[in-house]
Design a protein around this motif. Structure first.
Motif, PDB file in Angstrom:
ATOM      1  N   PRO A 149      34.574  40.073  67.546  1.00 26.91           N
ATOM      2  CA  PRO A 149      35.628  40.640  66.691  1.00 26.91           C
ATOM      3  C   PRO A 149      35.148  40.700  65.239  1.00 26.91           C
ATOM      4  O   PRO A 149      34.366  39.857  64.790  1.00 26.91           O
ATOM      5  CB  PRO A 149      36.783  39.655  66.847  1.00 26.91           C
ATOM      6  CG  PRO A 149      36.503  38.897  68.097  1.00 26.91           C
ATOM      7  CD  PRO A 149      35.016  38.838  68.231  1.00 26.91           C
ATOM      8  N   LEU A 150      35.631  41.702  64.499  1.00 27.28           N
ATOM      9  CA  LEU A 150      35.190  41.887  63.122  1.00 27.28           C
ATOM     10  C   LEU A 150      35.520  40.668  62.248  1.00 27.28           C
ATOM     11  O   LEU A 150      34.736  40.324  61.352  1.00 27.28           O
ATOM     12  CB  LEU A 150      35.822  43.148  62.522  1.00 27.28           C
ATOM     13  CG  LEU A 150      35.290  43.599  61.161  1.00 27.28           C
ATOM     14  CD1 LEU A 150      33.786  43.859  61.205  1.00 27.28           C
ATOM     15  CD2 LEU A 150      36.033  44.844  60.686  1.00 27.28           C
ATOM     16  N   ASP A 151      36.647  40.011  62.510  1.00 26.25           N
ATOM     17  CA  ASP A 151      36.984  38.847  61.689  1.00 26.25           C
ATOM     18  C   ASP A 151      35.982  37.711  61.889  1.00 26.25           C
ATOM     19  O   ASP A 151      35.670  36.961  60.955  1.00 26.25           O
ATOM     20  CB  ASP A 151      38.412  38.376  61.948  1.00 26.25           C
ATOM     21  CG  ASP A 151      38.672  37.969  63.397  1.00 26.25           C
ATOM     22  OD1 ASP A 151      37.804  38.203  64.264  1.00 26.25           O
ATOM     23  OD2 ASP A 151      39.757  37.411  63.664  1.00 26.25           O
ATOM     24  N   LYS A 152      35.428  37.600  63.100  1.00 26.35           N
ATOM     25  CA  LYS A 152      34.411  36.573  63.354  1.00 26.35           C
ATOM     26  C   LYS A 152      33.087  36.945  62.697  1.00 26.35           C
ATOM     27  O   LYS A 152      32.348  36.084  62.200  1.00 26.35           O
ATOM     28  CB  LYS A 152      34.213  36.392  64.855  1.00 26.35           C
ATOM     29  CG  LYS A 152      33.433  35.137  65.229  1.00 26.35           C
ATOM     30  CD  LYS A 152      33.548  34.839  66.712  1.00 26.35           C
ATOM     31  CE  LYS A 152      32.909  33.496  67.045  1.00 26.35           C
ATOM     32  NZ  LYS A 152      33.078  33.140  68.481  1.00 26.35           N
ATOM     33  N   VAL A 153      32.787  38.241  62.663  1.00 25.88           N
ATOM     34  CA  VAL A 153      31.557  38.728  62.032  1.00 25.88           C
ATOM     35  C   VAL A 153      31.574  38.480  60.524  1.00 25.88           C
ATOM     36  O   VAL A 153      30.557  38.108  59.927  1.00 25.88           O
ATOM     37  CB  VAL A 153      31.369  40.236  62.335  1.00 25.88           C
ATOM     38  CG1 VAL A 153      30.223  40.824  61.513  1.00 25.88           C
ATOM     39  CG2 VAL A 153      31.104  40.453  63.831  1.00 25.88           C
ATOM     40  N   LEU A 154      32.729  38.664  59.905  1.00 28.89           N
ATOM     41  CA  LEU A 154      32.837  38.506  58.450  1.00 28.89           C
ATOM     42  C   LEU A 154      33.155  37.081  58.019  1.00 28.89           C
ATOM     43  O   LEU A 154      33.120  36.761  56.824  1.00 28.89           O
ATOM     44  CB  LEU A 154      33.910  39.456  57.897  1.00 28.89           C
ATOM     45  CG  LEU A 154      33.614  40.959  58.059  1.00 28.89           C
ATOM     46  CD1 LEU A 154      34.772  41.788  57.504  1.00 28.89           C
ATOM     47  CD2 LEU A 154      32.316  41.341  57.365  1.00 28.89           C
ATOM     48  N   ALA A 155      33.448  36.208  58.975  1.00 29.24           N
ATOM     49  CA  ALA A 155      33.851  34.833  58.646  1.00 29.24           C
ATOM     50  C   ALA A 155      32.818  34.059  57.826  1.00 29.24           C
ATOM     51  O   ALA A 155      33.196  33.352  56.878  1.00 29.24           O
ATOM     52  CB  ALA A 155      34.185  34.068  59.936  1.00 29.24           C
ATOM     53  N   PRO A 156      31.499  34.153  58.124  1.00 29.15           N
ATOM     54  CA  PRO A 156      30.539  33.392  57.315  1.00 29.15           C
ATOM     55  C   PRO A 156      30.539  33.808  55.844  1.00 29.15           C
ATOM     56  O   PRO A 156      30.460  32.954  54.954  1.00 29.15           O
ATOM     57  CB  PRO A 156      29.190  33.701  57.985  1.00 29.15           C
ATOM     58  CG  PRO A 156      29.533  34.081  59.387  1.00 29.15           C
ATOM     59  CD  PRO A 156      30.832  34.797  59.292  1.00 29.15           C
ATOM     60  N   ALA A 157      30.605  35.108  55.571  1.00 26.44           N
ATOM     61  CA  ALA A 157      30.627  35.575  54.178  1.00 26.44           C
ATOM     62  C   ALA A 157      31.884  35.098  53.467  1.00 26.44           C
ATOM     63  O   ALA A 157      31.840  34.707  52.296  1.00 26.44           O
ATOM     64  CB  ALA A 157      30.531  37.104  54.143  1.00 26.44           C
ATOM     65  N   ILE A 158      33.021  35.134  54.180  1.00 28.30           N
ATOM     66  CA  ILE A 158      34.280  34.676  53.587  1.00 28.30           C
ATOM     67  C   ILE A 158      34.201  33.184  53.261  1.00 28.30           C
ATOM     68  O   ILE A 158      34.627  32.746  52.181  1.00 28.30           O
ATOM     69  CB  ILE A 158      35.451  34.977  54.544  1.00 28.30           C
ATOM     70  CG1 ILE A 158      35.640  36.493  54.678  1.00 28.30           C
ATOM     71  CG2 ILE A 158      36.740  34.320  54.051  1.00 28.30           C
ATOM     72  CD1 ILE A 158      36.591  36.897  55.801  1.00 28.30           C
ATOM     73  N   ALA A 159      33.614  32.423  54.169  1.00 31.15           N
ATOM     74  CA  ALA A 159      33.492  30.975  53.938  1.00 31.15           C
ATOM     75  C   ALA A 159      32.595  30.680  52.741  1.00 31.15           C
ATOM     76  O   ALA A 159      32.940  29.833  51.892  1.00 31.15           O
ATOM     77  CB  ALA A 159      32.940  30.301  55.194  1.00 31.15           C
TER      78      ALA A 159
END
Length: 574
Positions: A157-167
Motif C-alpha cells: 500500500p502507498l501509505d506503507k511505502v511512504l511511511a519511512p520518509a514520514i517517520a
C-alpha cells in the motif's frame, strides 16, 4: 609503480597511484570501493538512509517500484538540494512480464493562464526567464509519477511505502556531508537572488535551524513535509493535484503574484511514453524521448561507435578528443531541436539514425577542436538518481529534480517542500521549438538510462547533473562496454565535462568551449588536447555528475550495484 615525492604532481595519478591513497587489493586501483553483489534485490541512491529505506521495502515484499518511490520520498527530505515533492520525475522500467523497457514522463507544464506575450511583457525587454521566483515555476510532476508507477507496479500500500520518509521527517535525521555543503550554497544563492524571489521567509523557516543552514551530522526535522507526505499516502494523486496541496499552492501563488493556478494542477497527469533507443556495439541503450535530453546520449554513442575507442586507450588524448567533439555535435542538435513533442514535430528518427551519425562523424577533425554550431547558461548539477531491482526481475531507473538545487526559493505555506524552477529552461524566441507556451513542458535536463542486451535487461543507470548528464551517460557506458570496467569502476574512473555548447533556451555557443577534467587525466594528455585547440582546465572541485547503477548478471543470477564515490552515494543489496 613509482613513489610520488614531487608535491607539485602529488594530486595527479601516476601509473595508477595517487598521493595519500592506499592500494586496493582487487580491481582497478582508482575504484573507491567494490561493487555490491546481491541475489534478491539491490538499490543504489545518492544518500545512505534512502538506500536503506529501499532495501527495507524490498525485504517487506515490496517491488522495485515500491522501493524506488520510498527512496525518492526519503531523498526529498534528506536531500532537498536535489529533489522533492515540488519537482519533476522521469523513469525507465524493465517490465519482466512484458519483457520490455517502458518509460514514464512525469514532467510538469507551464501555467495555462499565462501566454508568451504575458510572460515577455512581465519580464521586460530583452530579459530571460529568471532562475528563481514564481515565473520559473511549472507544475510539479513527481507525485503524479509516484502514483502512476505505484498503480502499475506497486505491491505494498502507498501509505506503507511512504511511511519511512514520514517517520524520518517527524523524528529527524542526521545530515550527510555533500548535501550539507549544497544546502548552505543554496541559501547563499537565495540571498543573492532576493530581488527575484517574491517570498523567502517560508523557505528559511522550513530549511534553516536558528537562521542557519544545518551542517553535517546535525539532526534536521521537517514536520510540514511529513504532513504533506501523509496527505498523499492517504489520498494519492487527488490529495496533491485536486485537494489541499493544490489549493494551498494556488492561494500562495495568488498572494505572491505568481501565475500558477489550481486548474493547472487539477488537469495534470503523468504520461507513459515509448522509450527511444540505439544499438551500441550489441547493446541497446534506452532513453526517454524529448522534452528531455536523453536523445543526446544516443547521438553521442552513434558517433563514437565509428571509432576503436579501446585501442585509443582510456582517457587518452584521442579518446577525450573524439568524445568531446561528439558531444559538441549532439548538443548543437540539442539546442536546435529538443522540445515538447506535443507542441512541435521533431525529426527524432533522423537524429537517431546511423546514417546521420556518419555524416556528423565526418565533421570531426582528429587534429583540431571544433566550435559549437549555433553567453553560456550555467546549469544546475543538483538532481537525484536512483536504481532499484527486485527478486522478480523488475528494474527501475528513476531521476528526479527541482532543477537549480532546491528550486525556485518558494515554499508554499506549511507544505514543507520547495517548488521547482524548471520553467527557466524555456526559450522566448517564437520561432524556437522550445519556446514558452501555456500548458507546455519545458526542455528538461534530467534523464534516466537503461541498457538491454539480446532483449534482456543489462543495466539501470544514470549520471545526474545538468548538461553533464548525456556526457556522463556516455562515459560510464563506454567504460563498461569498451573498457570492460565493472559497475563501480565505470563510475569511479576520471571524468571530463565540456561546457560552452549552445542551449535550447536560445543562448549561442562559446567557441570551442572549455573541457574540464578530473585529476586522473594525465598532464601529457592535457597538453596534447591543448595543442589540438581545446581549452582544458583541471578542476577537482567541479561536480562531474553523480552516478548510480545496477547491472543484471544473468550468468550468476545476481545483481551488481555501484554508486557515486565522489559524494554521499550508497549501494546495497540483500
Amino acid at each position: 609503480m613509482p613513489i610520488i615525492t614531487d608535491t607539485a604532481v602529488a594530486a595527479d595519478y601516476v601509473d595508477g597511484a595517487q598521493a595519500g591513497r592506499g592500494d586496493r587489493l582487487v580491481g582497478a586501483n582508482f575504484a573507491g570501493r567494490s561493487e555490491i553483489i546481491a541475489k534478491n534485490g539491490a538499490a543504489a541512491t545518492s544518500q545512505p538512509l534512502a538506500t536503506q529505506v529501499a532495501i527495507s521495502i524490498l525485504q517487506q515484499g515490496g517491488s522495485a517500484v515500491d522501493a524506488a518511490i520510498a527512496a525518492n520520498a526519503t531523498l526529498g527530505l534528506v536531500e532537498p538540494t536535489g529533489s522533492g515533492m515540488g519537482g519533476d520525475l522521469f523513469a525507465l522500467i524493465w517490465d519482466p512480464k512484458q519483457n520490455k523497457v517502458v518509460g514514464l514522463n512525469a514532467s510538469g507544464r507551464a501555467p495555462k493562464g499565462q501566454t508568451l506575450d504575458d510572460l515577455v511583457k512581465r519580464l521586460g525587454p530583452g530579459k530571460m526567464i529568471p532562475s528563481h521566483g514564481s515565473l520559473s515555476v511549472t507544475v510539479p510532476g513527481a507525485v503524479a509519477g509516484w502514483v502512476e508507477l505505484h498503480k502499475n507496479y506497486g505491491k505494498l500500500p502507498l501509505d506503507k511505502v511512504l511511511a519511512p520518509a514520514i517517520a524520518y521527517a517527524n523524528d529527524g535525521f542526521p545530515l550527510s556531508p555533500f548535501i550539507a555543503k549544497g544546502w548552505a550554497a543554496n541559501f547563499r544563492r537565495f540571498d543573492q537572488m532576493g530581488s527575484v524571489i517574491e517570498e523567502l521567509d517560508n523557505a528559511k523557516k522550513t530549511f534553516l535551524i536558528d537562521g542557519k543552514a544545518p551542517v553535517a551530522g546535525q539532526i534536521f526535522h521537517n514536520p510540514d513535509l511529513a504532513k504533506s507526505l501523509s496527505l498523499v499516502a492517504k489520498g494519492g494523486h487527488d490529495a496533491y493535484y485536486k485537494g489541499p496541496i493544490a489549493k494551498t499552492i494556488d492561494a500562495y501563488m495568488k498572494r505572491i503574484g505568481g501565475p500558477l493556478r489550481y486548474e493547472d494542477f487539477a488537469d495534470f497527469k503523468a504520461q507513459w511514453v515509448e522509450p527511444i533507443s540505439t544499438n551500441y556495439r550489441g547493446y541497446d541503450v534506452w532513453q526517454i524521448p524529448p522534452n528531455g535530453q536523453g536523445l543526446a546520449t544516443l547521438q553521442m554513442l552513434n558517433i563514437l561507435e565509428g571509432y576503436d575507442l579501446k585501442s585509443m586507450g582510456h582517457n587518452s588524448a584521442d579518446f577525450i578528443h573524439v568524445s568531446v567533439e561528439a558531444k559538441k555535435l549532439a548538443f548543437a542538435d540539442r539546442s536546435r531541436w529538443y522540445a515538447d513533442q506535443e507542441f512541435v514535430k521533431l525529426p527524432i528518427s533522423t537524429l537517431i539514425s546511423k546514417d546521420y551519425a556518419a555524416k556528423r562523424r565526418a565533421q570531426i577533425d582528429m587534429k583540431k577542436a571544433g566550435a559549437p554550431e549555433t553567453g553560456i547558461m550555467p546549469e544546475s548539477h543538483d538532481t537525484i538518481f536512483l536504481s532499484t531491482a527486485d527478486k522478480d526481475g523488475l528494474m527501475v531507473a528513476l531521476i528526479q529534480s527541482n532543477y537549480r538545487g532546491m528550486g525556485s526559493g518558494l515554499v508554499p505555506d506549511g507544505l514543507g517542500f520547495m517548488l521547482q524552477d524548471r520553467g527557466e529552461q524555456f526559450a522566448l524566441d517564437p520561432k524556437h521549438p522550445n519556446v514558452y507556451a501555456p500548458g507546455k513542458r519545458p526542455f528538461h535536463t534530467i534523464i534516466p538510462g537503461f541498457v538491454t542486451k539480446d532483449n534482456q535487461p543489462f543495466a539501470a543507470y544514470g549520471v545526474m547533473g545538468g548538461g553533464m548528464q548525456p556526457q556522463g551517460h556516455t562515459q560510464v557506458l563506454v567504460n563498461m562496454i569498451d573498457f570492460g570496467m565493472n559497475v563501480q569502476e565505470a563510475g569511479d574512473a576520471s571524468r571530463w565535462q565540456h561546457e560552452g555548447s549552445p542551449e535550447p533556451t536560445g543562448e549561442a555557443g562559446d567557441g570551442v568551449g572549455i573541457v574540464y577534467v578530473e585529476q586522473g587525466v594525465s598532464p601529457a594528455v592535457i597538453e596534447e588536447l591543448k595543442k589540438r585547440g581545446h581549452k582544458v582546465e583541471v578542476k577537482p572541485g567541479l561536480h562531474y555528475g553523480s552516478y548510480e547503477a545496477i547491472v543484471r548478471d544473468h550468468a550468476n543470477g545476481v545483481y551488481r550495484a555501484g554508486t557515486e564515490m565522489r559524494v554521499d552515494g550508497h549501494a546495497a543489496g540483500y
